[in-house]
Scaffold this active site. Structure first.
Site, PDB file in Angstrom:
ATOM      1  N   TYR A 116       0.836  -1.060  -0.081  1.00 50.55           N
ATOM      2  CA  TYR A 116       0.036  -0.023  -0.041  1.00 50.55           C
ATOM      3  C   TYR A 116       0.819   1.311   0.062  1.00 50.55           C
ATOM      4  O   TYR A 116       1.973   1.200   0.540  1.00 50.55           O
ATOM      5  CB  TYR A 116      -0.711   0.056   1.411  1.00 50.55           C
ATOM      6  N   ARG A 119       2.047   2.693   3.482  1.00 53.88           N
ATOM      7  CA  ARG A 119       2.632   1.878   4.673  1.00 53.88           C
ATOM      8  C   ARG A 119       3.509   0.634   4.270  1.00 53.88           C
ATOM      9  O   ARG A 119       3.280   0.079   3.088  1.00 53.88           O
ATOM     10  CB  ARG A 119       1.655   1.454   5.656  1.00 53.88           C
ATOM     11  N   CYS A 128       9.172 -17.464  15.783  1.00 56.96           N
ATOM     12  CA  CYS A 128       7.879 -17.381  16.454  1.00 56.96           C
ATOM     13  C   CYS A 128       7.838 -18.196  17.553  1.00 56.96           C
ATOM     14  O   CYS A 128       8.794 -19.245  17.617  1.00 56.96           O
ATOM     15  CB  CYS A 128       6.752 -17.767  15.940  1.00 56.96           C
ATOM     16  N   CYS A 132       1.759 -21.247  14.653  1.00 59.32           N
ATOM     17  CA  CYS A 132       0.325 -21.180  14.590  1.00 59.32           C
ATOM     18  C   CYS A 132       0.309 -22.149  13.030  1.00 59.32           C
ATOM     19  O   CYS A 132       0.739 -21.870  12.191  1.00 59.32           O
ATOM     20  CB  CYS A 132      -0.229 -20.150  14.323  1.00 59.32           C
ATOM     21  N   CYS A 135      -0.844 -20.112   9.859  1.00 58.22           N
ATOM     22  CA  CYS A 135      -0.086 -18.951   9.651  1.00 58.22           C
ATOM     23  C   CYS A 135      -0.160 -18.751   8.242  1.00 58.22           C
ATOM     24  O   CYS A 135       0.196 -19.746   7.301  1.00 58.22           O
ATOM     25  CB  CYS A 135       1.303 -19.220  10.238  1.00 58.22           C
ATOM     26  N   ARG A 137       2.289 -17.241   6.548  1.00 51.79           N
ATOM     27  CA  ARG A 137       3.499 -17.003   6.114  1.00 51.79           C
ATOM     28  C   ARG A 137       4.416 -18.353   6.414  1.00 51.79           C
ATOM     29  O   ARG A 137       5.681 -18.449   6.517  1.00 51.79           O
ATOM     30  CB  ARG A 137       4.433 -15.752   6.965  1.00 51.79           C
ATOM     31  N   ASP A 296      -6.783 -16.794   4.837  1.00 45.33           N
ATOM     32  CA  ASP A 296      -6.164 -16.780   3.252  1.00 45.33           C
ATOM     33  C   ASP A 296      -5.991 -18.133   2.579  1.00 45.33           C
ATOM     34  O   ASP A 296      -5.887 -19.460   3.348  1.00 45.33           O
ATOM     35  CB  ASP A 296      -4.788 -16.196   3.298  1.00 45.33           C
ATOM     36  N   ASP A 333      -8.624 -10.686   2.591  1.00 46.40           N
ATOM     37  CA  ASP A 333      -7.486 -10.040   1.843  1.00 46.40           C
ATOM     38  C   ASP A 333      -7.356 -10.795   0.555  1.00 46.40           C
ATOM     39  O   ASP A 333      -7.219 -12.178   0.389  1.00 46.40           O
ATOM     40  CB  ASP A 333      -6.283 -10.728   2.780  1.00 46.40           C
ATOM     41  N   LYS A 340      -7.404  -5.555   0.822  1.00 47.82           N
ATOM     42  CA  LYS A 340      -8.405  -5.826   1.790  1.00 47.82           C
ATOM     43  C   LYS A 340      -9.683  -5.462   1.263  1.00 47.82           C
ATOM     44  O   LYS A 340      -9.942  -4.505   1.046  1.00 47.82           O
ATOM     45  CB  LYS A 340      -8.218  -5.352   3.166  1.00 47.82           C
TER      46      LYS A 340
HETATM   47  S1  SF4 Z   1       0.501 -16.452  12.766  1.00 47.12           S
HETATM   48 FE1  SF4 Z   1       2.321 -17.040  11.868  1.00 47.12          FE
HETATM   49  S2  SF4 Z   1       3.949 -15.262  12.126  1.00 47.12           S
HETATM   50 FE2  SF4 Z   1       2.199 -15.092  13.514  1.00 47.12          FE
HETATM   51  S3  SF4 Z   1       2.657 -15.870  15.622  1.00 47.12           S
HETATM   52 FE3  SF4 Z   1       1.696 -17.395  14.550  1.00 47.12          FE
HETATM   53  S4  SF4 Z   1       3.016 -18.669  13.230  1.00 47.12           S
HETATM   54 FE4  SF4 Z   1       3.967 -16.526  13.870  1.00 47.12          FE
END
Ligand code: SF4
Length: 378
Positions: A116, A119, A128, A132, A135, A137, A296, A333, A340
């Protein structure tokens, strides 16, 4: 004090002081095949599948977050967020990709996403505290856990300094609060010193998965950088514990506003009841629900994806049942870096010069005269 994890076979015993020390929690994270095998009581034939799974998508869980799991429920929402699931490598929906938001092609310098005009998002580390499973990424998990070097961070600062239309820097990762606090302090200070940078924002899941990391020292360091916002990531009301509440309180006490981004996750929080409890719980601890993201289309997370209409249905119930302060924006997204798209149930049925026709959240029809207001010709 949280209850010690039931998985005593894999977590070294610790004193209460150690358990409430973030360093102990971080260095005793549960990871590796052998720990997973003990946790899940894997058979030899299952072990191979899980070996492939975690070599594709690593895992690590803090003893604290693991202690929130109810092991009697195979679909426990905390368990599903942190324990690897074979569907990550065996199930995929059409259209899912490693990087559907096209972050990699919007990086003018490594690790800095500029999608964008006003930003940027700085991926300052790929580490991390807990990984998660949903995630977006996950593509970065193949790289060893590491923070960016001072040099690499310096290139990000130089880019922002030479682009005067950038007014906001979002510090993300990985989780920026896992990085060396001195280096983070330096990075925030360098960004803050750029005249056109007006706002700093940190995206972190630390208050949820390693709340003891939010120490007074860390808060004092963060509070030196203003204006700075923290966006955290609660997905389920069971994550609102005395420990995570205290972590948010510490940030709030030094004047850092805390807001929350939730991801809509199938089987975890895809019901109005769970969302209501989550958002009202966050309001009670003074954390503002900010975004509800549709999950996503990221490879390895497809089993978490719901129908988009599920999110709209939840929003519709929430608007009828709870106050606006508890209600986040539900957004999708868009793929290929399209930005978004806010999603809302529609309450406006018709509008013309003289009248707008609405339906209420209870389904009643309400007519509203003169919708053009003072712009309507008499
Ligand atoms: S969502 Fe992804 S980047 Fe965020 S804390 Fe969880 S594992 Fe880490």
């Amino acid at each position: 004090m949280y209850q010690p994890c039931l998985a005593t076979e894999i977590i070294p015993s610790a004193t209460p002081d150690e358990e409430s020390d973030w360093r102990w929690q971080f260095s005793n994270r549960i990871k590796g095949l052998s720990a997973l095998s003990k946790l899940l009581r894997l058979t030899p034939s299952e072990t191979g599948l899980y070996r492939d799974l975690i070599s594709e998508y690593r895992y690590a869980v803090t003893p604290y977050y693991l202690s929130l799991i109810d092991w009697s429920d195979p679909n426990d929402p905390i368990r599903r967020q942190c324990i690897p699931d074979p569907r990550e490598i065996t199930f995929s929906l059409p259209g899912s990709e490693k990087d559907p938001l096209a972050e990699q092609i919007h990086m003018p310098v490594p690790g800095l996403i500029h999608r964008y005009p006003d930003r940027v998002l700085a991926m300052v580390t790929n580490t991390c505290a807990t990984y998660c499973r949903h995630c977006n990424r996950k593509r970065t998990w193949k790289n060893p856990e590491a923070g960016n070097t001072r040099d690499a961070l310096g290139h990000m600062v130089d880019y922002v300094a030479s682009n005067s239309h950038i007014r906001e820097v979002i510090v993300s990762g990985g989780d920026p609060l896992t990085m060396n606090p001195g280096l983070l302090d330096e990075f925030l200070g360098s960004m803050e010193a750029i005249p056109h940078v007006e706002v700093l924002r940190i995206g972190t899941r630390i208050p949820v998965v390693l709340p003891m990391r939010i120490t007074d020292d860390l808060c004092q360091m963060l509070a030196r950088h203003r204006p700075l916002w923290v966006n955290t990531h609660f997905n389920h009301p069971r994550e609102i514990t005395p420990e995570s509440t205290k972590a948010c309180e510490r940030l709030l006490k030094v004047g850092i506003p805390v807001s929350n981004q939730t991801v809509l996750l199938k089987g975890i929080n895809d019901s109005p009841e769970v969302m209501r409890a989550l958002f009202c719980g966050l309001e009670k601890i003074m954390v503002r629900p900010y975004y509800l993201f549709h999950c996503d289309a990221v490879k390895g997370t497809d089993h978490f994806r719901t129908d988009i209409r599920k999110g709209i249905e939840i929003m519709e119930r929430l608007w009828g049942e709870i106050g606006g302060l508890c209600i986040p924006n539900f957004v999708v997204d868009l793929p290929t870096g399209g930005g978004k798209a806010p999603m809302m149930p529609s309450y406006l049925l018709n509008i013309d010069r003289d009248e707008a026709v609405f339906r209420t959240y209870e389904g009643k029809i309400v007519r509203y005269s003169c919708p053009g207001g003072a712009d309507t010709p008499p």
